[in-house]
Design a protein around this motif. Structure first.
Motif, PDB file in Angstrom:
ATOM      1  N   UNK A  83      81.215   7.380  36.269  1.00 15.43           N
ATOM      2  CA  UNK A  83      81.191   6.038  35.875  1.00 15.43           C
ATOM      3  C   UNK A  83      80.330   5.552  34.899  1.00 15.43           C
ATOM      4  N   UNK A  84      79.179   5.934  35.389  1.00 13.04           N
ATOM      5  CA  UNK A  84      77.762   5.819  34.421  1.00 13.04           C
ATOM      6  C   UNK A  84      77.801   6.617  33.345  1.00 13.04           C
ATOM      7  N   UNK A  85      76.697   6.093  32.448  1.00 10.52           N
ATOM      8  CA  UNK A  85      76.527   6.954  31.335  1.00 10.52           C
ATOM      9  C   UNK A  85      75.423   7.910  31.642  1.00 10.52           C
ATOM     10  N   UNK A  86      75.474   8.737  30.478  1.00  6.49           N
ATOM     11  CA  UNK A  86      74.342  10.151  30.474  1.00  6.49           C
ATOM     12  C   UNK A  86      74.348  10.725  31.599  1.00  6.49           C
ATOM     13  N   UNK A  87      74.960  11.706  31.634  1.00  7.08           N
ATOM     14  CA  UNK A  87      75.141  12.624  32.858  1.00  7.08           C
ATOM     15  C   UNK A  87      75.111  14.327  32.412  1.00  7.08           C
ATOM     16  N   UNK A  88      74.733  15.153  33.248  1.00  9.88           N
ATOM     17  CA  UNK A  88      75.031  16.492  33.120  1.00  9.88           C
ATOM     18  C   UNK A  88      75.379  16.960  34.287  1.00  9.88           C
ATOM     19  N   UNK A  89      76.493  18.000  34.073  1.00  7.93           N
ATOM     20  CA  UNK A  89      76.886  18.732  35.369  1.00  7.93           C
ATOM     21  C   UNK A  89      76.780  20.124  34.851  1.00  7.93           C
ATOM     22  N   UNK A 102      68.878  -0.179  29.568  1.00  5.88           N
ATOM     23  CA  UNK A 102      67.224  -0.457  29.878  1.00  5.88           C
ATOM     24  C   UNK A 102      67.094   0.622  31.047  1.00  5.88           C
ATOM     25  N   UNK A 103      68.235   0.694  31.880  1.00  4.37           N
ATOM     26  CA  UNK A 103      68.231   1.789  33.106  1.00  4.37           C
ATOM     27  C   UNK A 103      68.164   3.014  32.737  1.00  4.37           C
ATOM     28  N   UNK A 104      68.924   3.387  31.545  1.00  2.00           N
ATOM     29  CA  UNK A 104      69.445   5.057  31.301  1.00  2.00           C
ATOM     30  C   UNK A 104      69.028   5.606  30.118  1.00  2.00           C
ATOM     31  N   UNK A 105      68.252   4.755  29.180  1.00  3.13           N
ATOM     32  CA  UNK A 105      67.874   5.384  27.938  1.00  3.13           C
ATOM     33  C   UNK A 105      67.263   6.572  27.877  1.00  3.13           C
ATOM     34  N   UNK A 106      66.287   6.768  29.040  1.00  2.00           N
ATOM     35  CA  UNK A 106      65.167   7.655  29.032  1.00  2.00           C
ATOM     36  C   UNK A 106      65.493   9.046  29.828  1.00  2.00           C
ATOM     37  N   UNK A 107      66.713   9.097  30.443  1.00  2.00           N
ATOM     38  CA  UNK A 107      66.808  10.007  31.357  1.00  2.00           C
ATOM     39  C   UNK A 107      68.569  10.339  31.688  1.00  2.00           C
TER      40      UNK A 107
END
Length: 223
Positions: free
Chosen positions: A142-148, A100-105
């Motif tokens: 540690x969290x999901x969905x990231x761009x480096x 719910x926190x991460x799905x959109x970004x």
């Protein structure tokens, strides 16, 4: 320059300049910024890009980002975060598995140089994989969905980047050098996309272990 910067970020994100919280280039300024952003924006689930102008910043405790905060430097070779301790990371993307926190970004980290305690030393003996070095890294995911993207990481006793129990991570166009390991994908991590990076002066380029699977590695140079 500001126009180019504006085009490079998510238009749905609020952009905040770190200088709003003081001129000191240290962890206290980051702490003030992150506390205010979390209270003002994160609690409302609003995304913020914290813009870091060029300069050398001394980091004495990790910069911990929740799912609503991204970092963007001015230029990779002039926005520099310096870590001198062997007991801490530079940046931690905190654990968050709540869709719910991460799905959109995505969190984004871009246009930065991060230097560790062995920056510029290049002593190959500490890169021996049999040595029990402190397991500290430049960026811990540690969290999901990231761009480096467009990040240089140099001089950490373990990995430049560690992905742990995470998925949907993109690491692109980065220069990861003079660390013991370039990138570690660990603890059932999946769907990491490692593309167009240079990994240099390391003992091990990319380490995939502990039930991690379905990761995609393309067009990297490993030296």
């Amino acid at each position: 320059m500001l126009f180019i910067f504006m085009l490079s970020v998510n238009f749905n994100s609020q952009i905040i300049n770190l200088t709003k919280y003081g001129s000191a280039k240290n962890s206290e300024t980051f702490k003030k910024a992150l506390t205010d952003i979390k209270n003002t924006y994160s609690n409302k689930k609003q995304h913020v890009v914290l813009f870091i102008p060029s300069g050398n910043y001394t980091i004495t405790e990790p910069i911990t980002l929740n799912k609503y905060i991204s970092l963007e430097g001015e230029f990779a070779n002039s926005t520099i975060l310096n870590v001198n301790s062997t007991t801490q990371e530079a940046i931690i993307l905190e654990d968050n598995k709540n869709e719910a926190d991460i799905y959109n970004a995505y969190n984004t980290i871009k246009n930065l140089t991060i230097t560790g305690p062995d920056f510029n030393k290049n002593p190959f003996e500490w890169k021996d994989l049999k040595r029990n070095n402190p397991k500290r890294v430049g960026i811990k995911v540690l969290g999901l969905r990231n761009r480096i993207d467009n990040v240089t990481i140099d001089g950490f006793l373990w990995s430049g980047i560690e992905i742990s129990s995470s998925y949907y991570n993109y690491i692109t166009n980065s220069f990861i050098k003079n660390n013991r390991i370039g990138i570690t994908i660990d603890k059932t991590s999946t769907s990491a996309y490692i593309n167009n990076n240079e990994l240099s002066s390391i003992s091990l380029g990319i380490l995939i272990q502990n039930n991690s699977y379905a990761n995609f590695i393309n067009n990297n140079m490993i030296e």
